[in-house]
Scaffold this motif. Structure first.
Motif: not given
Ligand code: HEM
Length: 365
Positions: A232-245
């Motif tokens: 779940e958390h990997e998918a959430l981060i992968n969806k971000r434009e900026d991975k560090n946001s």
């Protein structure tokens, strides 16, 4: 004492708040939190309405969305980084307790952990001692609790006085609101504000740290649960434009598996073992009478082990929540109590827990 694990009686008791029953906790609690007299912080009616409004304003959904979520994330990130860098074994419950204590002290009375005295241990001593045998002689846990309580009260009183003199020093914390309202009603005294502050400190620190501590036990016992959360958390981060946001409110609201995990920890956690009330008059119920003056202990956690609703109830299985509908959950899962006294910090507790899981899972192994 009447101990009820019956869903109908539990709901009936919750509905009787301020009518046939009143909130009552053990004598040591009554004294420690000044829960006596007509201006006691746990009174019903407009005192309760005021106090509840303040809690929700401070820690409710709107505050979480607009300002607290990012601060929770900052706090969790800094603490996990310290834990990882310490090179020592971490006691998850104590370390979480310290983290939450510092967070709560900041939002309650503007305590700045970077520039002021470290108060985490004092808060921990106060909180742990509350749950001990109330024998006030040197050497006992309760004695230490009383000393830590005095120390905290002195600190909060000093902050309150400072804030009364210079309201412009406010930082949107509980004292800001309290100072604005001070003396506008008969119960809004300095002592009242201090008791409320100490009460929220206790409610916040003990509950969140117990839940997070327990989560580590389940992680160790059921590694597949971690794998589910990682997805779940990997998918959430992968969806971000900026991975560090940073974690956004929408992302938080989208964490279905994490919420199922939190429900399952709370289902088995028994964080609030018994909700206590006192009968104000004889209460007839189903051919029985609960006599006036008796204590009633509503135990919601037994419902959470009902095998008809929760198959194989002692197994820790967050996946079970995908098949439990809202209506069944609301009747059989009440970790936050019910009625007008339902937990005012439930949203904060869930957001804190979920953010903790998010940072832990996505950044640490
Ligand atoms: C896992 C976390 C938590 C659990 C399981 C929990 C559980 C509960 C329960 C069962 C009650 C009802 C007590 C009663 O009816 O006598 C309650 C009330 C309350 N809780 Fe929590 N709590 C949690 C976290 C928090 C946090 C983080 C706060 C911080 C703001 C908080 C603040 C309160 C307050 C102020 C009340 C009294 C509400 C009222 O009387 O209107 N709780 N909680």
């Amino acid at each position: 004492m009447i101990i009820s694990s019956d869903p109908q009686l539990n709901s009936f008791i919750f509905q009787q708040e301020g009518r046939a029953v009143e909130l009552w906790y053990l004598d040591s609690f009554q004294k420690l939190f000044n829960l006596e007299g007509e201006n006691r912080p746990n009174a019903v009616g407009h005192i309760h309405k005021y106090v509840r409004g303040v809690y929700l304003n401070l820690f409710g959904v709107e505050s979480l969305r607009t300002r607290l979520l990012s601060d929770i994330e900052r706090t969790v990130r800094a603490n996990l980084c310290d834990w990882a860098g310490s090179g020592e074994t971490i006691d998850a419950k104590t370390a979480t307790s310290n983290m939450v204590a510092v967070f709560a002290a900041k939002h309650l009375f503007g305590h700045d952990a970077e520039t002021s005295e470290d108060i985490a241990e004092t808060i921990d001593g106060f909180v742990q001692g509350l749950l001990s045998f109330p024998l006030n002689i040197p050497g006992t846990r309760f004695h230490k609790c009383m000393k830590d309580k005095d120390k905290l009260e002195t600190m909060v009183t000093a902050k309150l006085k400072e804030r009364i003199l210079c309201p412009e020093k406010g930082q949107g914390d509980f004292l800001d609101q309290a100072v604005k309202d001070l003396n506008t009603d008969f119960f809004l005294t300095e002592n009242f504000i201090i008791s409320v502050t100490m009460g929220i400190l206790f409610a916040t620190v003990e509950s969140i740290s117990t839940s997070v501590g327990l989560a580590f036990k389940f992680f160790a016992e059921q590694p597949w649960v971690l794998a589910d959360l990682e997805t779940e958390h990997e998918a959430l981060i992968n969806k971000r434009e900026d991975k560090n946001s940073h974690l956004t409110w929408d992302e938080y609201r989208s964490m279905t598996l994490t919420m199922n995990f939190i429900n399952e920890v709370l289902r088995l956690g028994n964080v609030f073992p018994g909700i206590l009330r006192r009968a104000l008059k004889d209460i007839p119920y189903n051919g029985y009478t609960i006599p006036a003056g008796w204590t009633i202990m509503v135990v919601t956690s037994t419902l959470q082990l009902n095998p008809e609703i929760f198959k194989d109830p002692l197994a820790f299985n967050p996946r079970r929540w995908k098949d439990i509908d809202q209506e069944t959950a609301s009747k059989n899962f009440m970790p936050f109590g019910g009625g007008t006294r339902q937990c005012a910090g439930a949203e904060l507790a869930k957001a804190f827990f979920a953010t903790f899981i998010h940072v832990l899972i996505s950044e640490y192994r």
